[in-house]
Design a protein around this motif. Structure first.
Motif, PDB file in Angstrom:
ATOM      1  N   LEU A   1       0.755  -1.184  -0.067  1.00  0.00           N
ATOM      2  CA  LEU A   1       0.189  -0.054   0.132  1.00  0.00           C
ATOM      3  C   LEU A   1       0.987   1.055   0.076  1.00  0.00           C
ATOM      4  O   LEU A   1       0.700   2.213  -0.692  1.00  0.00           O
ATOM      5  CB  LEU A   1      -0.802  -0.043   1.101  1.00  0.00           C
ATOM      6  N   LEU A   2       1.930   1.331   0.875  1.00  0.00           N
ATOM      7  CA  LEU A   2       2.724   2.478   0.958  1.00  0.00           C
ATOM      8  C   LEU A   2       3.495   2.605  -0.419  1.00  0.00           C
ATOM      9  O   LEU A   2       3.659   3.828  -0.900  1.00  0.00           O
ATOM     10  CB  LEU A   2       3.743   2.284   2.356  1.00  0.00           C
ATOM     11  N   HIS A   3       3.971   1.508  -0.840  1.00  0.00           N
ATOM     12  CA  HIS A   3       4.615   1.492  -2.249  1.00  0.00           C
ATOM     13  C   HIS A   3       3.662   2.177  -3.324  1.00  0.00           C
ATOM     14  O   HIS A   3       4.340   3.203  -3.967  1.00  0.00           O
ATOM     15  CB  HIS A   3       5.198   0.121  -2.648  1.00  0.00           C
ATOM     16  N   GLU A   4       2.545   1.870  -3.450  1.00  0.00           N
ATOM     17  CA  GLU A   4       1.688   2.310  -4.504  1.00  0.00           C
ATOM     18  C   GLU A   4       1.391   3.900  -4.126  1.00  0.00           C
ATOM     19  O   GLU A   4       1.208   4.548  -5.262  1.00  0.00           O
ATOM     20  CB  GLU A   4       0.278   1.460  -4.401  1.00  0.00           C
TER      21      GLU A   4
ATOM     22  N   ILE B   1      -6.264  -0.630  -1.786  1.00  0.00           N
ATOM     23  CA  ILE B   1      -6.883  -0.086  -0.790  1.00  0.00           C
ATOM     24  C   ILE B   1      -8.481  -0.460  -0.338  1.00  0.00           C
ATOM     25  O   ILE B   1      -8.974  -0.721   0.788  1.00  0.00           O
ATOM     26  CB  ILE B   1      -6.657   1.501  -0.966  1.00  0.00           C
ATOM     27  N   GLU B   2      -9.085  -0.415  -1.746  1.00  0.00           N
ATOM     28  CA  GLU B   2     -10.674  -0.300  -1.498  1.00  0.00           C
ATOM     29  C   GLU B   2     -11.024  -1.779  -1.276  1.00  0.00           C
ATOM     30  O   GLU B   2     -12.220  -1.966  -0.671  1.00  0.00           O
ATOM     31  CB  GLU B   2     -11.377   0.195  -2.636  1.00  0.00           C
ATOM     32  N   ARG B   3     -10.442  -2.842  -1.917  1.00  0.00           N
ATOM     33  CA  ARG B   3     -10.865  -4.062  -2.109  1.00  0.00           C
ATOM     34  C   ARG B   3      -9.950  -5.162  -1.053  1.00  0.00           C
ATOM     35  O   ARG B   3     -10.501  -5.964  -0.376  1.00  0.00           O
ATOM     36  CB  ARG B   3     -10.835  -4.849  -3.341  1.00  0.00           C
ATOM     37  N   ALA B   4      -8.638  -5.059  -1.363  1.00  0.00           N
ATOM     38  CA  ALA B   4      -7.751  -6.088  -0.482  1.00  0.00           C
ATOM     39  C   ALA B   4      -7.763  -5.816   0.955  1.00  0.00           C
ATOM     40  O   ALA B   4      -7.820  -6.781   1.799  1.00  0.00           O
ATOM     41  CB  ALA B   4      -6.355  -5.882  -1.119  1.00  0.00           C
ATOM     42  N   VAL B   5      -7.841  -4.646   1.502  1.00  0.00           N
ATOM     43  CA  VAL B   5      -7.842  -4.358   2.799  1.00  0.00           C
ATOM     44  C   VAL B   5      -9.095  -4.981   3.584  1.00  0.00           C
ATOM     45  O   VAL B   5      -8.854  -5.673   4.705  1.00  0.00           O
ATOM     46  CB  VAL B   5      -7.712  -2.847   3.312  1.00  0.00           C
ATOM     47  N   PRO B   6     -10.283  -4.791   3.339  1.00  0.00           N
ATOM     48  CA  PRO B   6     -11.449  -5.278   3.604  1.00  0.00           C
ATOM     49  C   PRO B   6     -11.408  -6.971   3.618  1.00  0.00           C
ATOM     50  O   PRO B   6     -11.575  -7.672   4.443  1.00  0.00           O
ATOM     51  CB  PRO B   6     -12.535  -4.992   3.010  1.00  0.00           C
ATOM     52  N   ARG B   7     -10.959  -7.614   2.287  1.00  0.00           N
ATOM     53  CA  ARG B   7     -10.882  -8.965   2.298  1.00  0.00           C
ATOM     54  C   ARG B   7     -10.002  -9.791   2.953  1.00  0.00           C
ATOM     55  O   ARG B   7      -9.962 -10.720   3.468  1.00  0.00           O
ATOM     56  CB  ARG B   7     -11.005  -9.112   0.724  1.00  0.00           C
TER      57      ARG B   7
END
Length: 514
Positions: A417-420, A478-484
Protein backbone atom coordinates in the motif's frame (compact mmCIF):
# COMPACT_ATOMS: atom_id res chain seq x y z
CA UNK A 1 34.58 -58.34 6.49
CA UNK A 2 31.91 -57.69 9.12
CA UNK A 3 31.42 -53.92 9.28
CA UNK A 4 31.09 -52.18 12.62
CA UNK A 5 28.18 -49.75 12.88
CA UNK A 6 29.20 -46.20 12.06
CA UNK A 7 28.03 -43.91 14.89
CA UNK A 8 30.24 -40.85 14.37
CA UNK A 9 27.19 -38.69 13.54
CA UNK A 10 26.04 -38.84 17.18
CA UNK A 11 29.07 -37.17 18.62
CA UNK A 12 30.94 -33.96 18.05
CA UNK A 13 34.37 -33.98 19.73
CA UNK A 14 37.34 -36.27 19.12
CA UNK A 15 37.06 -37.73 22.63
CA UNK A 16 33.37 -38.48 22.14
CA UNK A 17 34.11 -40.09 18.78
CA UNK A 18 36.75 -42.31 20.37
CA UNK A 19 34.37 -43.43 23.11
CA UNK A 20 31.56 -44.08 20.62
CA UNK A 21 33.84 -46.19 18.41
CA UNK A 22 35.12 -47.95 21.53
CA UNK A 23 31.60 -48.93 22.56
CA UNK A 24 30.76 -50.16 19.06
CA UNK A 25 33.95 -52.18 18.79
CA UNK A 26 33.35 -53.64 22.26
CA UNK A 27 29.98 -54.91 21.06
CA UNK A 28 31.59 -56.40 17.97
CA UNK A 29 34.56 -57.94 19.78
CA UNK A 30 32.32 -59.57 22.34
CA UNK A 31 30.29 -61.33 19.62
CA UNK A 32 32.70 -62.24 16.83
CA UNK A 33 34.04 -65.78 16.75
CA UNK A 34 36.94 -64.98 14.42
CA UNK A 35 40.22 -63.67 15.85
CA UNK A 36 41.43 -62.31 12.51
CA UNK A 37 38.22 -60.33 12.05
CA UNK A 38 38.60 -58.84 15.52
CA UNK A 39 42.19 -57.82 14.82
CA UNK A 40 41.40 -56.34 11.40
CA UNK A 41 38.48 -54.35 12.78
CA UNK A 42 40.61 -53.13 15.70
CA UNK A 43 43.30 -51.89 13.29
CA UNK A 44 40.73 -50.03 11.21
CA UNK A 45 38.99 -48.45 14.22
CA UNK A 46 42.23 -47.38 15.95
CA UNK A 47 43.61 -45.94 12.70
CA UNK A 48 40.47 -43.83 12.27
CA UNK A 49 40.06 -42.87 15.94
CA UNK A 50 43.61 -41.55 16.56
CA UNK A 51 44.32 -40.48 12.94
CA UNK A 52 47.30 -42.81 12.53
CA UNK A 53 48.97 -43.68 9.22
CA UNK A 54 49.64 -47.33 10.01
CA UNK A 55 48.23 -49.73 12.61
CA UNK A 56 49.51 -53.31 12.89
CA UNK A 57 48.46 -56.23 15.06
CA UNK A 58 51.14 -58.76 16.05
CA UNK A 59 50.36 -62.10 17.69
CA UNK A 60 52.94 -63.85 19.88
CA UNK A 61 53.19 -67.61 19.37
CA UNK A 62 52.32 -70.00 22.19
CA UNK A 63 56.00 -70.71 22.76
CA UNK A 64 56.79 -66.95 22.64
CA UNK A 65 59.49 -67.63 20.03
CA UNK A 66 57.94 -65.95 17.00
CA UNK A 67 55.79 -62.92 16.33
CA UNK A 68 53.30 -62.99 13.44
CA UNK A 69 51.71 -59.99 11.73
CA UNK A 70 48.01 -60.97 11.82
CA UNK A 71 46.28 -57.76 10.64
CA UNK A 72 47.03 -54.22 9.54
CA UNK A 73 45.64 -50.90 8.34
CA UNK A 74 47.67 -48.59 6.10
CA UNK A 75 49.81 -51.49 4.87
CA UNK A 76 49.59 -53.80 1.86
CA UNK A 77 47.78 -57.06 2.62
CA UNK A 78 50.74 -58.93 1.11
CA UNK A 79 52.72 -58.23 4.28
CA UNK A 80 50.04 -59.71 6.56
CA UNK A 81 50.82 -63.24 7.69
CA UNK A 82 54.57 -62.82 7.83
CA UNK A 83 56.39 -64.39 10.78
CA UNK A 84 59.48 -62.97 12.47
CA UNK A 85 61.67 -64.96 14.87
CA UNK A 86 61.86 -63.24 18.22
CA UNK A 87 65.33 -62.12 19.29
CA UNK A 88 66.21 -61.51 22.90
CA UNK A 89 68.42 -58.54 22.07
CA UNK A 90 67.25 -56.00 24.63
CA UNK A 91 65.16 -54.09 22.07
CA UNK A 92 62.10 -52.06 23.01
CA UNK A 93 59.87 -54.65 21.34
CA UNK A 94 61.33 -57.45 23.44
CA UNK A 95 61.03 -55.37 26.60
CA UNK A 96 57.34 -54.77 25.83
CA UNK A 97 56.64 -58.49 25.32
CA UNK A 98 58.49 -59.34 28.53
CA UNK A 99 57.11 -56.65 30.83
CA UNK A 100 53.71 -55.91 29.33
CA UNK A 101 54.38 -52.16 29.55
CA UNK A 102 53.59 -49.88 26.57
CA UNK A 103 56.31 -48.19 24.54
CA UNK A 104 56.07 -44.68 23.08
CA UNK A 105 58.71 -43.38 20.67
CA UNK A 106 57.90 -39.82 19.55
CA UNK A 107 60.64 -39.90 16.88
CA UNK A 108 62.30 -43.14 15.78
CA UNK A 109 65.14 -41.19 14.13
CA UNK A 110 66.69 -40.60 17.56
CA UNK A 111 65.90 -44.04 19.02
CA UNK A 112 68.58 -46.75 18.75
CA UNK A 113 66.95 -49.58 20.73
CA UNK A 114 64.19 -50.29 18.21
CA UNK A 115 64.30 -53.66 16.46
CA UNK A 116 61.85 -52.66 13.71
CA UNK A 117 63.47 -49.30 12.96
CA UNK A 118 64.53 -50.28 9.43
CA UNK A 119 61.03 -51.54 8.66
CA UNK A 120 59.45 -48.33 9.92
CA UNK A 121 61.84 -46.17 7.92
CA UNK A 122 61.09 -48.18 4.80
CA UNK A 123 57.41 -47.26 5.18
CA UNK A 124 58.20 -43.64 6.08
CA UNK A 125 56.98 -43.91 9.70
CA UNK A 126 58.48 -41.78 12.48
CA UNK A 127 56.07 -41.52 15.46
CA UNK A 128 55.40 -44.85 17.21
CA UNK A 129 53.35 -46.37 20.02
CA UNK A 130 53.39 -50.06 20.97
CA UNK A 131 50.68 -51.44 23.25
CA UNK A 132 50.75 -54.95 24.75
CA UNK A 133 47.72 -57.15 24.15
CA UNK A 134 46.81 -57.94 27.74
CA UNK A 135 43.63 -59.63 28.82
CA UNK A 136 43.80 -57.96 32.21
CA UNK A 137 46.44 -57.33 34.86
CA UNK A 138 48.82 -60.22 35.40
CA UNK A 139 47.81 -62.15 32.27
CA UNK A 140 50.32 -63.24 29.58
CA UNK A 141 51.13 -60.88 26.74
CA UNK A 142 49.38 -62.18 23.61
CA UNK A 143 51.13 -59.83 21.21
CA UNK A 144 51.23 -56.13 20.64
CA UNK A 145 49.40 -53.30 18.87
CA UNK A 146 51.55 -51.07 16.65
CA UNK A 147 50.40 -47.49 15.91
CA UNK A 148 52.61 -45.16 13.86
CA UNK A 149 52.56 -41.90 11.90
CA UNK A 150 54.66 -40.36 9.15
CA UNK A 151 55.40 -37.31 11.29
CA UNK A 152 56.94 -37.41 14.79
CA UNK A 153 54.22 -37.75 17.42
CA UNK A 154 53.92 -38.29 21.17
CA UNK A 155 51.05 -40.73 21.80
CA UNK A 156 51.01 -40.15 25.58
CA UNK A 157 47.61 -38.40 25.54
CA UNK A 158 46.15 -41.33 23.56
CA UNK A 159 47.58 -43.97 25.89
CA UNK A 160 44.47 -44.54 28.11
CA UNK A 161 42.28 -44.98 25.03
CA UNK A 162 44.81 -47.29 23.31
CA UNK A 163 45.21 -49.38 26.46
CA UNK A 164 41.48 -50.06 26.50
CA UNK A 165 41.49 -50.93 22.79
CA UNK A 166 44.40 -53.29 23.20
CA UNK A 167 42.63 -54.82 26.18
CA UNK A 168 39.48 -55.27 24.10
CA UNK A 169 41.39 -57.07 21.36
CA UNK A 170 43.04 -59.33 23.90
CA UNK A 171 39.66 -60.01 25.49
CA UNK A 172 38.26 -61.00 22.11
CA UNK A 173 41.16 -63.35 21.44
CA UNK A 174 40.86 -65.01 24.81
CA UNK A 175 37.11 -65.42 24.48
CA UNK A 176 37.39 -67.12 21.10
CA UNK A 177 40.20 -69.37 22.22
CA UNK A 178 38.39 -70.25 25.43
CA UNK A 179 35.40 -71.42 23.38
CA UNK A 180 37.77 -73.69 21.47
CA UNK A 181 39.22 -74.98 24.74
CA UNK A 182 36.33 -75.72 27.07
CA UNK A 183 38.57 -76.35 30.07
CA UNK A 184 39.38 -72.60 30.14
CA UNK A 185 35.80 -71.42 29.56
CA UNK A 186 35.12 -70.29 33.14
CA UNK A 187 38.34 -68.31 33.41
CA UNK A 188 37.83 -66.64 30.04
CA UNK A 189 34.25 -65.64 30.96
CA UNK A 190 35.47 -63.99 34.16
CA UNK A 191 38.13 -62.11 32.21
CA UNK A 192 35.57 -60.80 29.72
CA UNK A 193 33.27 -59.66 32.53
CA UNK A 194 36.17 -57.99 34.34
CA UNK A 195 37.34 -56.09 31.28
CA UNK A 196 33.81 -55.17 30.28
CA UNK A 197 33.30 -53.59 33.69
CA UNK A 198 36.43 -51.49 33.14
CA UNK A 199 35.36 -50.47 29.65
CA UNK A 200 31.84 -49.33 30.46
CA UNK A 201 33.12 -46.89 33.07
CA UNK A 202 34.74 -44.87 30.28
CA UNK A 203 31.87 -44.62 27.80
CA UNK A 204 28.62 -42.58 27.96
CA UNK A 205 26.31 -45.33 26.65
CA UNK A 206 24.19 -47.69 28.73
CA UNK A 207 25.37 -51.25 28.08
CA UNK A 208 23.11 -54.14 29.00
CA UNK A 209 22.69 -57.87 28.57
CA UNK A 210 19.31 -59.57 28.26
CA UNK A 211 17.99 -63.08 27.80
CA UNK A 212 15.96 -64.25 24.82
CA UNK A 213 12.78 -62.78 26.36
CA UNK A 214 14.17 -59.24 26.79
CA UNK A 215 14.72 -59.75 30.52
CA UNK A 216 17.84 -57.93 31.65
CA UNK A 217 20.54 -60.02 33.29
CA UNK A 218 23.01 -57.17 33.73
CA UNK A 219 23.26 -53.37 33.23
CA UNK A 220 26.23 -51.01 33.30
CA UNK A 221 26.65 -48.62 36.28
CA UNK A 222 25.57 -45.67 34.11
CA UNK A 223 21.99 -46.96 34.15
CA UNK A 224 21.69 -46.56 37.91
CA UNK A 225 23.63 -43.27 37.84
CA UNK A 226 21.34 -41.66 35.24
CA UNK A 227 17.94 -43.20 35.93
CA UNK A 228 18.27 -43.56 39.69
CA UNK A 229 17.09 -47.18 39.48
CA UNK A 230 18.97 -49.68 41.61
CA UNK A 231 20.72 -52.53 39.82
CA UNK A 232 18.47 -55.22 41.31
CA UNK A 233 15.33 -53.27 40.31
CA UNK A 234 16.47 -52.97 36.69
CA UNK A 235 16.89 -56.71 36.18
CA UNK A 236 14.22 -58.79 34.51
CA UNK A 237 11.63 -56.38 33.08
CA UNK A 238 12.21 -53.75 35.77
CA UNK A 239 14.17 -51.52 33.38
CA UNK A 240 10.93 -50.84 31.45
CA UNK A 241 9.65 -48.64 34.30
CA UNK A 242 12.24 -46.02 33.32
CA UNK A 243 11.05 -45.92 29.71
CA UNK A 244 8.39 -43.32 28.86
CA UNK A 245 4.98 -45.06 29.00
CA UNK A 246 4.09 -43.72 25.54
CA UNK A 247 7.18 -45.42 24.08
CA UNK A 248 6.61 -48.89 25.56
CA UNK A 249 4.52 -50.03 22.54
CA UNK A 250 7.45 -49.12 20.27
CA UNK A 251 9.82 -51.08 22.53
CA UNK A 252 7.53 -54.13 22.43
CA UNK A 253 7.25 -53.88 18.65
CA UNK A 254 11.06 -53.69 18.34
CA UNK A 255 11.49 -56.83 20.45
CA UNK A 256 8.91 -58.67 18.33
CA UNK A 257 10.80 -57.71 15.17
CA UNK A 258 14.15 -58.65 16.78
CA UNK A 259 12.95 -62.22 17.30
CA UNK A 260 12.76 -62.54 13.50
CA UNK A 261 15.43 -60.15 12.25
CA UNK A 262 18.00 -60.89 14.99
CA UNK A 263 18.45 -57.14 15.48
CA UNK A 264 16.86 -54.95 18.14
CA UNK A 265 16.51 -51.26 17.28
CA UNK A 266 14.27 -48.63 18.89
CA UNK A 267 14.00 -44.91 19.64
CA UNK A 268 12.52 -44.21 23.06
CA UNK A 269 12.64 -41.78 25.96
CA UNK A 270 14.42 -42.76 29.18
CA UNK A 271 14.03 -41.01 32.53
CA UNK A 272 16.89 -38.84 33.82
CA UNK A 273 16.47 -38.77 37.58
CA UNK A 274 18.88 -35.91 38.32
CA UNK A 275 17.18 -33.65 35.74
CA UNK A 276 13.62 -34.93 36.25
CA UNK A 277 13.11 -35.18 32.47
CA UNK A 278 12.89 -37.83 29.79
CA UNK A 279 15.59 -37.82 27.09
CA UNK A 280 15.56 -39.60 23.73
CA UNK A 281 17.78 -42.66 23.30
CA UNK A 282 18.64 -45.01 20.46
CA UNK A 283 18.60 -48.62 21.58
CA UNK A 284 20.40 -51.33 19.65
CA UNK A 285 21.24 -54.95 20.44
CA UNK A 286 22.53 -58.06 18.71
CA UNK A 287 22.18 -61.69 19.81
CA UNK A 288 25.09 -63.95 20.71
CA UNK A 289 25.19 -67.60 21.68
CA UNK A 290 26.08 -68.17 25.32
CA UNK A 291 26.31 -71.90 24.66
CA UNK A 292 25.06 -74.39 22.07
CA UNK A 293 21.42 -74.01 23.06
CA UNK A 294 21.06 -70.56 24.66
CA UNK A 295 21.50 -67.11 23.13
CA UNK A 296 21.56 -63.72 24.82
CA UNK A 297 21.25 -60.09 23.74
CA UNK A 298 24.06 -57.54 24.15
CA UNK A 299 22.90 -53.99 23.62
CA UNK A 300 23.39 -50.28 24.22
CA UNK A 301 21.29 -47.17 24.68
CA UNK A 302 22.88 -44.04 23.19
CA UNK A 303 21.67 -40.52 24.03
CA UNK A 304 20.35 -38.86 20.84
CA UNK A 305 18.25 -36.16 22.49
CA UNK A 306 20.10 -33.19 21.01
CA UNK A 307 20.31 -34.82 17.59
CA UNK A 308 16.56 -35.49 17.63
CA UNK A 309 15.83 -31.93 18.78
CA UNK A 310 17.86 -30.55 15.88
CA UNK A 311 16.08 -32.87 13.43
CA UNK A 312 12.67 -31.72 14.66
CA UNK A 313 13.79 -28.09 14.50
CA UNK A 314 15.02 -28.62 10.95
CA UNK A 315 11.71 -30.17 9.92
CA UNK A 316 9.81 -27.22 11.37
CA UNK A 317 12.08 -24.77 9.56
CA UNK A 318 11.60 -26.59 6.25
CA UNK A 319 7.82 -26.63 6.74
CA UNK A 320 7.83 -22.91 7.59
CA UNK A 321 10.00 -22.16 4.55
CA UNK A 322 7.63 -24.08 2.29
CA UNK A 323 4.65 -22.27 3.78
CA UNK A 324 6.25 -18.85 3.32
CA UNK A 325 7.34 -19.70 -0.22
CA UNK A 326 3.81 -20.73 -1.19
CA UNK A 327 2.40 -17.53 0.30
CA UNK A 328 5.00 -15.43 -1.47
CA UNK A 329 4.30 -17.08 -4.82
CA UNK A 330 0.57 -16.45 -4.33
CA UNK A 331 1.28 -12.78 -3.66
CA UNK A 332 3.53 -12.49 -6.71
CA UNK A 333 0.91 -14.19 -8.87
CA UNK A 334 -1.76 -11.79 -7.62
CA UNK A 335 0.46 -8.79 -8.27
CA UNK A 336 1.17 -9.99 -11.80
CA UNK A 337 -2.52 -10.51 -12.60
CA UNK A 338 -3.60 -7.19 -11.12
CA UNK A 339 -0.76 -5.31 -12.81
CA UNK A 340 -1.69 -6.87 -16.15
CA UNK A 341 -5.34 -5.98 -15.61
CA UNK A 342 -4.59 -2.30 -14.93
CA UNK A 343 -1.79 -1.82 -17.51
CA UNK A 344 -2.73 -0.63 -21.00
CA UNK A 345 0.45 -1.82 -22.66
CA UNK A 346 3.78 -3.58 -21.97
CA UNK A 347 5.61 -0.31 -21.40
CA UNK A 348 3.32 0.27 -18.40
CA UNK A 349 3.33 -3.32 -17.14
CA UNK A 350 7.11 -3.91 -16.94
CA UNK A 351 8.15 -0.98 -14.67
CA UNK A 352 5.03 -1.28 -12.50
CA UNK A 353 5.52 -5.01 -11.97
CA UNK A 354 9.24 -4.53 -11.31
CA UNK A 355 8.56 -1.85 -8.70
CA UNK A 356 6.02 -4.02 -6.90
CA UNK A 357 8.40 -6.97 -6.86
CA UNK A 358 11.05 -4.70 -5.39
CA UNK A 359 8.61 -3.71 -2.64
CA UNK A 360 7.99 -7.40 -1.87
CA UNK A 361 11.76 -8.03 -1.85
CA UNK A 362 12.32 -5.19 0.62
CA UNK A 363 9.66 -6.44 2.98
CA UNK A 364 11.14 -9.97 2.86
CA UNK A 365 14.34 -8.53 4.30
CA UNK A 366 12.36 -7.08 7.19
CA UNK A 367 10.50 -10.35 7.71
CA UNK A 368 13.76 -12.34 7.78
CA UNK A 369 15.02 -10.15 10.61
CA UNK A 370 11.59 -10.42 12.29
CA UNK A 371 12.53 -13.87 13.59
CA UNK A 372 14.81 -12.14 16.08
CA UNK A 373 13.45 -8.54 16.13
CA UNK A 374 9.82 -7.50 15.52
CA UNK A 375 8.95 -5.27 12.54
CA UNK A 376 7.59 -1.89 13.62
CA UNK A 377 5.48 0.65 11.76
CA UNK A 378 8.41 3.07 11.88
CA UNK A 379 10.64 0.48 10.19
CA UNK A 380 8.14 -0.09 7.41
CA UNK A 381 7.42 3.58 6.65
CA UNK A 382 11.13 4.50 6.74
CA UNK A 383 12.01 1.65 4.39
CA UNK A 384 9.45 2.69 1.76
CA UNK A 385 10.34 6.38 1.95
CA UNK A 386 14.05 5.54 1.57
CA UNK A 387 13.24 3.46 -1.54
CA UNK A 388 12.29 6.56 -3.57
CA UNK A 389 15.54 8.40 -2.83
CA UNK A 390 15.68 12.24 -2.87
CA UNK A 391 12.23 12.75 -4.38
CA UNK A 392 10.78 13.69 -0.97
CA UNK A 393 13.37 16.39 -0.30
CA UNK A 394 11.40 19.12 -2.14
CA UNK A 395 8.04 18.55 -0.46
CA UNK A 396 6.83 18.81 3.08
CA UNK A 397 6.91 15.36 4.67
CA UNK A 398 5.38 14.57 8.05
CA UNK A 399 5.58 11.06 9.55
CA UNK A 400 4.45 10.03 13.01
CA UNK A 401 2.76 7.43 15.19
CA UNK A 402 3.38 4.97 18.02
CA UNK A 403 6.08 2.32 17.70
CA UNK A 404 3.70 -0.56 17.06
CA UNK A 405 4.87 -4.12 16.24
CA UNK A 406 3.33 -5.69 13.13
CA UNK A 407 2.47 -9.28 12.16
CA UNK A 408 3.70 -10.85 8.91
CA UNK A 409 0.35 -10.55 7.13
CA UNK A 410 -0.03 -6.85 7.93
CA UNK A 411 3.59 -6.05 7.04
CA UNK A 412 3.33 -7.40 3.48
CA UNK A 413 0.03 -5.68 2.71
CA UNK A 414 1.01 -2.32 4.24
CA UNK A 415 4.34 -2.39 2.38
CA UNK A 416 2.50 -2.73 -0.95
CA UNK A 417 0.00 0.00 0.00
CA UNK A 418 2.74 2.49 0.92
CA UNK A 419 4.67 1.59 -2.23
CA UNK A 420 1.61 2.24 -4.39
CA UNK A 421 0.81 5.57 -2.71
CA UNK A 422 4.41 6.78 -3.10
CA UNK A 423 4.61 5.56 -6.70
CA UNK A 424 1.28 7.24 -7.51
CA UNK A 425 2.58 10.49 -6.05
CA UNK A 426 5.73 10.24 -8.19
CA UNK A 427 3.61 9.76 -11.32
CA UNK A 428 0.68 12.10 -10.63
CA UNK A 429 1.00 13.88 -7.28
CA UNK A 430 3.13 16.22 -5.26
CA UNK A 431 6.34 14.23 -5.64
CA UNK A 432 6.11 14.78 -9.39
CA UNK A 433 5.27 18.49 -8.96
CA UNK A 434 8.03 18.98 -6.40
CA UNK A 435 5.75 21.11 -4.21
CA UNK A 436 3.07 20.33 -1.66
CA UNK A 437 3.00 18.08 1.36
CA UNK A 438 2.57 14.46 2.39
CA UNK A 439 1.42 13.42 5.85
CA UNK A 440 1.68 9.77 6.96
CA UNK A 441 0.25 9.07 10.41
CA UNK A 442 -1.02 6.08 12.35
CA UNK A 443 -2.55 5.28 15.69
CA UNK A 444 -3.80 2.29 17.68
CA UNK A 445 -7.10 1.99 19.52
CA UNK A 446 -9.31 -0.76 20.91
CA UNK A 447 -10.00 -3.28 22.23
CA UNK A 448 -9.93 -5.11 20.00
CA UNK A 449 -6.64 -3.54 18.91
CA UNK A 450 -6.88 -1.82 15.55
CA UNK A 451 -4.31 0.07 13.53
CA UNK A 452 -5.49 3.23 11.74
CA UNK A 453 -3.15 4.38 8.95
CA UNK A 454 -3.78 7.72 7.25
CA UNK A 455 -2.25 9.23 4.11
CA UNK A 456 -2.92 12.86 3.17
CA UNK A 457 -1.36 14.43 0.11
CA UNK A 458 -2.03 18.10 -0.74
CA UNK A 459 -0.86 20.53 -3.44
CA UNK A 460 -1.01 18.84 -6.86
CA UNK A 461 -3.67 21.01 -8.56
CA UNK A 462 -1.56 21.36 -11.69
CA UNK A 463 -1.17 17.59 -12.11
CA UNK A 464 -3.76 15.44 -13.85
CA UNK A 465 -4.73 12.38 -11.76
CA UNK A 466 -5.44 8.91 -13.09
CA UNK A 467 -8.55 8.91 -15.29
CA UNK A 468 -11.65 8.20 -13.22
CA UNK A 469 -12.69 5.49 -15.65
CA UNK A 470 -9.79 3.26 -14.67
CA UNK A 471 -8.84 2.41 -11.06
CA UNK A 472 -5.14 1.88 -10.40
CA UNK A 473 -3.58 -1.09 -8.63
CA UNK A 474 -3.03 0.93 -5.45
CA UNK A 475 -6.66 1.98 -5.22
CA UNK A 476 -7.74 -1.64 -5.78
CA UNK A 477 -5.53 -2.66 -2.83
CA UNK A 478 -6.96 0.03 -0.58
CA UNK A 479 -10.64 -0.41 -1.43
CA UNK A 480 -10.78 -4.20 -1.91
CA UNK A 481 -7.73 -6.02 -0.51
CA UNK A 482 -7.80 -4.32 2.90
CA UNK A 483 -11.36 -5.47 3.69
CA UNK A 484 -11.01 -8.92 2.10
CA UNK A 485 -7.52 -10.00 3.20
CA UNK A 486 -7.06 -8.06 6.43
CA UNK A 487 -10.67 -7.88 7.60
CA UNK A 488 -10.48 -4.10 7.89
CA UNK A 489 -12.05 -1.04 6.30
CA UNK A 490 -10.77 1.76 4.07
CA UNK A 491 -11.66 5.06 2.42
CA UNK A 492 -10.14 6.72 -0.66
CA UNK A 493 -11.00 10.34 -1.48
CA UNK A 494 -9.40 12.06 -4.49
CA UNK A 495 -10.20 15.72 -4.89
CA UNK A 496 -8.90 18.47 -7.16
CA UNK A 497 -5.84 19.34 -5.09
CA UNK A 498 -5.48 16.62 -2.47
CA UNK A 499 -5.78 12.91 -1.79
CA UNK A 500 -6.87 11.36 1.52
CA UNK A 501 -6.74 7.65 2.41
CA UNK A 502 -7.62 5.96 5.67
CA UNK A 503 -7.15 2.25 6.41
CA UNK A 504 -8.27 0.52 9.61
CA UNK A 505 -7.10 -3.08 10.15
CA UNK A 506 -7.17 -5.52 13.10
CA UNK A 507 -3.82 -5.38 14.84
CA UNK A 508 -2.33 -8.85 15.41
CA UNK A 509 0.97 -8.07 17.10
CA UNK A 510 3.04 -9.05 20.09
CA UNK A 511 2.30 -5.75 21.76
CA UNK A 512 2.47 -1.99 21.36
CA UNK A 513 5.28 0.16 22.64
CA UNK A 514 4.37 3.77 23.26
Amino acid sequence: MVAVRDTTHTVGTAASREQEMLATFAEFALKSENIDLIMREACRCVCEAVKADMVLMYRLSDQARTVQLRAGAGIDELHVGGTVARRDDGSLESALLDSGEPVIVPNIDIEIGLETKNLLQRFGQRGLALLPLLDGPGTPVLGHLHISTREPRDFSSDLPFLRIYAGLVATGIMRVESNEARQRETKAHQAVERNLALIVENIPQFIWCADANARWRWASPQWQLITGQRKRSSLGLGWRTKVHPEDLPAVDKAWSAAAIERLFEVHCRIWHDNESVYRWYYGRALPYWENETTFRWMGTFTDIHEQRRLEVSQQLLVAELQHRTRNLLTIVEGIALQTAATAQQWSEFAPAFHGRLQAIARVQTLLTDADTKPVTMNDLVSMEIDSIGDAVSTVGLSVGGPDVNLSRTIVQMLALLLHELLTNSLKYGVLRAGTGSITISWDVDGPPSRLTLKWHEAGFSSIQPTPASRKGFGRELIERAVPRQLGGSSTYELRESDLSCCMVVPLRTNGVAA
